[in-house]
Structures are given as structure tokens and as C-alpha cells.
Motif scaffolding. Structure first.
Motif, PDB file in Angstrom:
ATOM      1  N   ALA A 225     -25.382 -33.560 -21.214  1.00 50.63           N
ATOM      2  CA  ALA A 225     -25.299 -32.107 -21.099  1.00 50.63           C
ATOM      3  C   ALA A 225     -23.857 -31.653 -20.928  1.00 50.63           C
ATOM      4  O   ALA A 225     -22.978 -32.435 -20.558  1.00 50.63           O
ATOM      5  CB  ALA A 225     -26.149 -31.636 -19.915  1.00 50.63           C
ATOM      6  N   SER A 226     -23.609 -30.394 -21.204  1.00 50.36           N
ATOM      7  CA  SER A 226     -22.279 -29.822 -20.964  1.00 50.36           C
ATOM      8  C   SER A 226     -21.915 -29.991 -19.495  1.00 50.36           C
ATOM      9  O   SER A 226     -22.750 -29.799 -18.611  1.00 50.36           O
ATOM     10  CB  SER A 226     -22.260 -28.343 -21.346  1.00 50.36           C
ATOM     11  OG  SER A 226     -22.534 -28.171 -22.718  1.00 50.36           O
ATOM     12  N   GLY A 227     -20.653 -30.354 -19.247  1.00 51.08           N
ATOM     13  CA  GLY A 227     -20.192 -30.539 -17.878  1.00 51.08           C
ATOM     14  C   GLY A 227     -20.426 -31.922 -17.321  1.00 51.08           C
ATOM     15  O   GLY A 227     -20.175 -32.159 -16.141  1.00 51.08           O
TER      16      GLY A 227
ATOM     17  N   VAL B  78     -17.643 -37.609 -28.894  1.00 48.73           N
ATOM     18  CA  VAL B  78     -18.508 -36.738 -28.098  1.00 48.73           C
ATOM     19  C   VAL B  78     -19.302 -35.887 -29.071  1.00 48.73           C
ATOM     20  O   VAL B  78     -18.733 -35.206 -29.934  1.00 48.73           O
ATOM     21  CB  VAL B  78     -17.681 -35.835 -27.161  1.00 48.73           C
ATOM     22  CG1 VAL B  78     -18.574 -34.785 -26.508  1.00 48.73           C
ATOM     23  CG2 VAL B  78     -16.987 -36.667 -26.095  1.00 48.73           C
ATOM     24  N   THR B  79     -20.632 -35.927 -28.963  1.00 49.47           N
ATOM     25  CA  THR B  79     -21.438 -35.177 -29.918  1.00 49.47           C
ATOM     26  C   THR B  79     -22.758 -34.742 -29.305  1.00 49.47           C
ATOM     27  O   THR B  79     -23.299 -35.399 -28.417  1.00 49.47           O
ATOM     28  CB  THR B  79     -21.713 -36.014 -31.181  1.00 49.47           C
ATOM     29  OG1 THR B  79     -22.418 -35.213 -32.142  1.00 49.47           O
ATOM     30  CG2 THR B  79     -22.532 -37.260 -30.875  1.00 49.47           C
ATOM     31  N   HIS B  80     -23.265 -33.607 -29.800  1.00 52.57           N
ATOM     32  CA  HIS B  80     -24.623 -33.167 -29.500  1.00 52.57           C
ATOM     33  C   HIS B  80     -25.527 -33.367 -30.717  1.00 52.57           C
ATOM     34  O   HIS B  80     -26.702 -32.984 -30.686  1.00 52.57           O
ATOM     35  CB  HIS B  80     -24.635 -31.686 -29.095  1.00 52.57           C
ATOM     36  CG  HIS B  80     -24.109 -31.443 -27.715  1.00 52.57           C
ATOM     37  ND1 HIS B  80     -24.676 -32.000 -26.593  1.00 52.57           N
ATOM     38  CD2 HIS B  80     -23.055 -30.698 -27.276  1.00 52.57           C
ATOM     39  CE1 HIS B  80     -24.007 -31.607 -25.519  1.00 52.57           C
ATOM     40  NE2 HIS B  80     -23.022 -30.821 -25.906  1.00 52.57           N
TER      41      HIS B  80
ATOM     42  N   LEU C 165     -24.044 -39.679 -20.360  1.00 52.98           N
ATOM     43  CA  LEU C 165     -23.313 -39.313 -19.152  1.00 52.98           C
ATOM     44  C   LEU C 165     -24.025 -38.203 -18.411  1.00 52.98           C
ATOM     45  O   LEU C 165     -24.570 -37.271 -19.022  1.00 52.98           O
ATOM     46  CB  LEU C 165     -21.889 -38.863 -19.472  1.00 52.98           C
ATOM     47  CG  LEU C 165     -20.824 -39.955 -19.669  1.00 52.98           C
ATOM     48  CD1 LEU C 165     -21.020 -40.665 -21.005  1.00 52.98           C
ATOM     49  CD2 LEU C 165     -19.418 -39.392 -19.550  1.00 52.98           C
ATOM     50  N   GLU C 166     -23.977 -38.277 -17.098  1.00 50.70           N
ATOM     51  CA  GLU C 166     -24.528 -37.240 -16.224  1.00 50.70           C
ATOM     52  C   GLU C 166     -23.719 -37.243 -14.941  1.00 50.70           C
ATOM     53  O   GLU C 166     -23.515 -38.300 -14.326  1.00 50.70           O
ATOM     54  CB  GLU C 166     -26.004 -37.520 -15.926  1.00 50.70           C
ATOM     55  CG  GLU C 166     -26.640 -36.614 -14.892  1.00 50.70           C
ATOM     56  CD  GLU C 166     -27.000 -35.239 -15.440  1.00 50.70           C
ATOM     57  OE1 GLU C 166     -26.803 -35.010 -16.648  1.00 50.70           O
ATOM     58  OE2 GLU C 166     -27.470 -34.401 -14.658  1.00 50.70           O
ATOM     59  N   GLY C 167     -23.207 -36.076 -14.548  1.00 45.48           N
ATOM     60  CA  GLY C 167     -22.456 -35.982 -13.309  1.00 45.48           C
ATOM     61  C   GLY C 167     -21.248 -36.889 -13.242  1.00 45.48           C
ATOM     62  O   GLY C 167     -20.879 -37.393 -12.176  1.00 45.48           O
TER      63      GLY C 167
ATOM     64  N   PHE D 133     -33.281 -35.352 -20.853  1.00 45.39           N
ATOM     65  CA  PHE D 133     -32.276 -34.763 -21.745  1.00 45.39           C
ATOM     66  C   PHE D 133     -32.725 -34.845 -23.201  1.00 45.39           C
ATOM     67  O   PHE D 133     -32.675 -33.851 -23.940  1.00 45.39           O
ATOM     68  CB  PHE D 133     -30.935 -35.485 -21.552  1.00 45.39           C
ATOM     69  CG  PHE D 133     -29.884 -35.114 -22.560  1.00 45.39           C
ATOM     70  CD1 PHE D 133     -29.171 -33.932 -22.448  1.00 45.39           C
ATOM     71  CD2 PHE D 133     -29.604 -35.953 -23.630  1.00 45.39           C
ATOM     72  CE1 PHE D 133     -28.204 -33.580 -23.386  1.00 45.39           C
ATOM     73  CE2 PHE D 133     -28.634 -35.621 -24.570  1.00 45.39           C
ATOM     74  CZ  PHE D 133     -27.937 -34.429 -24.439  1.00 45.39           C
ATOM     75  N   LEU D 134     -33.170 -36.024 -23.624  1.00 49.96           N
ATOM     76  CA  LEU D 134     -33.558 -36.212 -25.019  1.00 49.96           C
ATOM     77  C   LEU D 134     -34.829 -35.431 -25.362  1.00 49.96           C
ATOM     78  O   LEU D 134     -34.983 -34.962 -26.496  1.00 49.96           O
ATOM     79  CB  LEU D 134     -33.741 -37.695 -25.320  1.00 49.96           C
ATOM     80  CG  LEU D 134     -32.440 -38.506 -25.331  1.00 49.96           C
ATOM     81  CD1 LEU D 134     -32.731 -39.996 -25.434  1.00 49.96           C
ATOM     82  CD2 LEU D 134     -31.538 -38.061 -26.476  1.00 49.96           C
TER      83      LEU D 134
END
Length: 248
Positions: free
Chosen positions: A38-40, A195-197, A212-214, A238-239
Motif C-alpha cells: 500500500a501507499s506509505g 515499485v509497482t501497483h 512491504l507494510e509499515g 492487500f491482494l
């Protein structure tokens, strides 16, 4: 196989905000690693740390077993060996395509104008931009500007290429052309961190996917495993949202 990049215990704060939390990651020569999340979650910051665009607080980053903080790695040498492309094209509007591409080779790396222009024209032809050398950015589509940004990063013959959401600002119909370029670079053996969405793209091009998370890597592995059979509950959540949005 050579560990082209090795990241050890990388920690980064923005004020009191922990952005990267003791990241450990290795990228082998010719390997493509996609960072998702996610973003961030720290993905873009991680790329910027590897290229020394952002300072980090703890840990170390090694390129070919030499710390990027070693005095042998002055900024010019690092930027020559590790190219980076952002989602914002960052082309100079007052310069034509050829001048945008050759600026760094000529000014920073002291390559002759003739040599740098020959390399630029070769790359433009390779990526379907032959005939646009003297065009200005405002006359190009978003997809064409992004191609020029990628070509500019390749003009110094980097050993590693970092791509930060390079399709995020593009219309859907333009994304395919840019992704094809990246697939072609993989075929040529370029080492990449991406980095990709675009999960379908990550599945097709990555040798390894990291979620990645946090500021932490919660799960990593082959794209078929991570994207189809994730083990971590947060990865699955997320997925699932990606699938519901029709992006996988």
C-alpha cells in the motif's frame, strides 16, 4: 551469482515516523525484484536510499560488496552505476529530447557530445522513439515522455535500474508500451528494483516479489507464490483488494 545489491538492517525515520524498519534484502545480478504494498509502506523511500537520494539512519547498503558510503563511491560514480526513474517524468521543458538525454553524460560524466548523442540516438531507435530527438516534452504524449525518462536513465549505461511507479501517471492505454520496454530490459539482463501497483506486470516480469507494510518486508518469494498463494494475512488482504479492483 553475484549479489549486486545487499541491504542490511536499513532503518529510516522522518522525524519520529519510522519509515523503514530494519530492512534486509539482496538483489542478485540480472535479477528483477518488484516491491509491492500500500501507499506509505516504504517502497519508494527504499529505492531512494539505495540511490542515496535520501539519507538513512541505520544499516548499510552495498553495491558489489562495497558500501555506497565508501569514499570510492562518490555521488557521480553511484549515479552512473545506479539509474532511477520516477513516476513524474522530470524532463526539462526548455530542452529537446536529445538534450534531455545527453545532459548528464556530457555535464556530469564528461562524455563527448558526439559519443553521448550517438548513444542517445541508439536508445531512441531501440525504444521506438526514432524521429523525436529534436521534439520538446510538451509535444510528446505521457507514454512518450516516460520512455524518454527511461532512456535518459539508461544513457549512462547503469548496472542497476530503479523504477518507481513509472506507469502511475499514465493513461491505461499508454501503460502497455512502457511495460514492454521494461520487459525488454529484463530480457537484456538489466538488474532492476521496481515499485509497482501493476500486479499482472509484477507477475510477468519479476524474479521475486516483496510485500512491504509499515516499512518492513512481511513476505517475499516467487511471484507465482506471493501473488497466488500468499501466507501472510496482511498480504492476502492487500491482494484481495487488488483483485476486487480488477487489477490482478
Amino acid at each position: 551469482m553475484m549479489k549486486r545489491i545487499r541491504i542490511e538492517n536499513l532503518t529510516k525515520y522522518y522525524g519520529d515516523n519510522l519509515v523503514l524498519d530494519a530492512i534486509d534484502l539482496e538483489v542478485e545480478e540480472h535479477e528483477v525484484v518488484c516491491l509491492i504494498g500500500a501507499s506509505g509502506s516504504g517502497k519508494s523511500t527504499l529505492l531512494r536510499c539505495v540511490n542515496k537520494l535520501v539519507p538513512y539512519d541505520h544499516g548499510r547498503i552495498l553495491l558489489d560488496d562495497i558500501s555506497i558510503d565508501d569514499e570510492r563511491f562518490n555521488t557521480t560514480e553511484l549515479y552512473k552505476r545506479v539509474g532511477i526513474v520516477f513516476q513524474a517524468y522530470n524532463l526539462f521543458p526548455h530542452m529537446n529530447v536529445l538534450d534531455n538525454i545527453t545532459l548528464a553524460p556530457r555535464r556530469v560524466h564528461r562524455t563527448s557530445r558526439a559519443e553521448s548523442e550517438a548513444r542517445a540516438l541508439e536508445l531512441l531507435d531501440m525504444f521506438g522513439m526514432n524521429g523525436y530527438a529534436h521534439s520538446y516534452p510538451e509535444r510528446l504524449s505521457g507514454g512518450q515522455q516516460q520512455r524518454v525518462a527511461i532512456i535518459r536513465a539508461l544513457a549512462t549505461n547503469p548496472e542497476v535500474l530503479m523504477l518507481d511507479e513509472v506507469t502511475a501517471a499514465l493513461d491505461p492505454e499508454l501503460i502497455g508500451g512502457v511495460l514492454k520496454i521494461i520487459k525488454d530490459l529484463k530480457t537484456q539482463g538489466m538488474t532492476m528494483m521496481i515499485v509497482t501497483h501493476e500486479m499482472g506486470f509484477a507477475r510477468d516480469v519479476a524474479d521475486r516479489v516483496c510485500f512491504l507494510e509499515g516499512g518492513r518486508i512481511l513476505e517475499e518469494g516467487l511471484p507465482q507464490k506471493i501473488l497466488a498463494h500468499p501466507e501472510n494475512p496482511r498480504t492476502r488482504q492487500f491482494l484481495q483488494r487488488i483483485i476486487e479492483a480488477g487489477r490482478l
